[in-house]
Enzyme design. Structure first.
Site, mmCIF file in Angstrom:
data_model
loop_
_atom_site.group_PDB
_atom_site.id
_atom_site.type_symbol
_atom_site.label_atom_id
_atom_site.label_comp_id
_atom_site.label_asym_id
_atom_site.label_seq_id
_atom_site.Cartn_x
_atom_site.Cartn_y
_atom_site.Cartn_z
ATOM 1 N N GLU A 34 0.879 -1.324 0.100
ATOM 2 C CA GLU A 34 0.028 0.278 -0.114
ATOM 3 C C GLU A 34 0.944 1.270 -0.060
ATOM 4 O OE1 GLU A 34 -4.246 0.259 1.226
ATOM 5 O OE2 GLU A 34 -3.416 -0.951 2.895
ATOM 6 N N TYR A 104 0.391 -8.140 -1.732
ATOM 7 C CA TYR A 104 -0.396 -7.176 -1.151
ATOM 8 C C TYR A 104 -1.825 -7.953 -1.653
ATOM 9 C CZ TYR A 104 -4.049 -3.774 0.212
ATOM 10 O OH TYR A 104 -5.103 -3.007 0.881
ATOM 11 N N ASP A 145 1.232 -8.141 3.282
ATOM 12 C CA ASP A 145 -0.212 -8.015 4.028
ATOM 13 C C ASP A 145 -0.818 -9.133 3.459
ATOM 14 O OD1 ASP A 145 -2.457 -7.581 4.698
ATOM 15 O OD2 ASP A 145 -2.529 -5.563 4.163
ATOM 16 N N ASN A 147 -4.057 -10.017 4.507
ATOM 17 C CA ASN A 147 -5.374 -9.840 4.690
ATOM 18 C C ASN A 147 -5.952 -11.130 4.991
ATOM 19 O OD1 ASN A 147 -6.439 -7.117 4.654
ATOM 20 N ND2 ASN A 147 -5.632 -6.990 2.478
ATOM 21 N N ASP A 245 -1.910 1.788 10.038
ATOM 22 C CA ASP A 245 -2.633 0.911 11.088
ATOM 23 C C ASP A 245 -1.805 -0.658 11.145
ATOM 24 O OD1 ASP A 245 -3.091 0.547 8.425
ATOM 25 O OD2 ASP A 245 -5.359 0.241 8.537
#
Length: 254
Positions: A34, A104, A145, A147, A245
């Site tokens: 990101e 990602y 990441d 997710n 975050d």
């Protein structure tokens, strides 16, 4: 090799944090997700001044991945060759004989959305591509990441997350499918503190209350497992002003 992954949630905003973290920790490689920057705006000069090289694949506002390294990345690949996609989510390079794959993974939004089906299809494509990649590069690290929180212990309140993305059984099955290729979750190779997470919502004082998820991972191939000596989560960056975050995950491979 000290190698790390971090979803910076905008490299433009988090560049000072990134440069400070590199200076203090001196990783051999840092994979970012990101970045949210077009390639023309990537801060290559600043990173080079800090002693690092970089390869990157970005777009405006969304997505974007990069590999920052002390050595010049070789055999760089952009995107999944078996999944044509305008979203910039994958970059791979070879560093000192180790294949580094930065990903990602799509978020999925909600389990009843088209974006969830896109996520599952994307994960299948990643798995299929990695089968061959692991043959070409037995020493491989898959960072990013994801997710996906692989198990209930990776979720602060599993019951509250039932029926949501990031924890659904198809997503967890996709994570296990990656492990079945011969990849190991480096964080779980070692005894770890309970309630260890890598992401916390900006809302509801989630970080202060440790209402998090462990969704950022470093998977290492079987050939590297004996050489992986540590893996940890660096929570310190979440305490800064205007933090991402997410926080970095760091693995040491000798």
């Amino acid at each position: 090799m000290k190698i790390a992954t971090w979803n910076v949630n905008s490299l433009k905003v988090r560049l000072p944090h990134t440069l400070d973290w590199l200076a203090v920790n001196q990783p051999d490689a840092l994979c970012l997700q990101e970045t949210k920057q077009e390639d023309s705006k990537f801060p290559l000069a600043e990173l080079q001044q800090a002693g690092y090289q970089a390869v990157f694949s970005g777009q405006k506002t969304y997505n974007g991945v990069a590999i920052i390294s002390k050595t010049v990345p070789e055999d760089v690949m952009y995107g999944l060759p078996n999944f044509p996609d305008e979203q910039r989510r994958v970059i791979a390079a070879t560093l000192n004989g180790v294949r580094v794959v930065c990903v990602y993974v799509p978020n999925g939004q909600s389990i009843d959305s088209d974006k969830y089906q896109y996520k599952l299809a994307w994960l299948t494509a990643l798995q299929n591509w990695l089968k061959d990649e692991l043959v070409r590069y037995p020493k491989l690290v898959l960072l990013g990441d994801y997710n996906i929180a692989p198990e209930d212990r990776d979720v602060h309140d599993p019951q509250a997350w039932v029926g949501n993305v990031l924890v659904s059984e198809p997503e967890r099955a996709a994570f296990r499918a990656l492990e079945q290729l011969g990849l190991r979750d480096s964080f779980r190779l070692f005894e770890q503190p309970e309630k260890s997470y890598t992401w916390w919502d900006y809302r509801m004082m989630a970080f202060r209350r440790n209402m998090g998820l462990r969704i950022d991972h470093i998977l290492v191939s079987e050939a590297l497992v004996p050489n992986c000596t540590a893996c940890s989560i660096d929570r310190s960056l979440r305490k800064l002003e205007r933090p991402s975050d997410h926080v970095p995950v760091v693995a040491d491979i000798v």
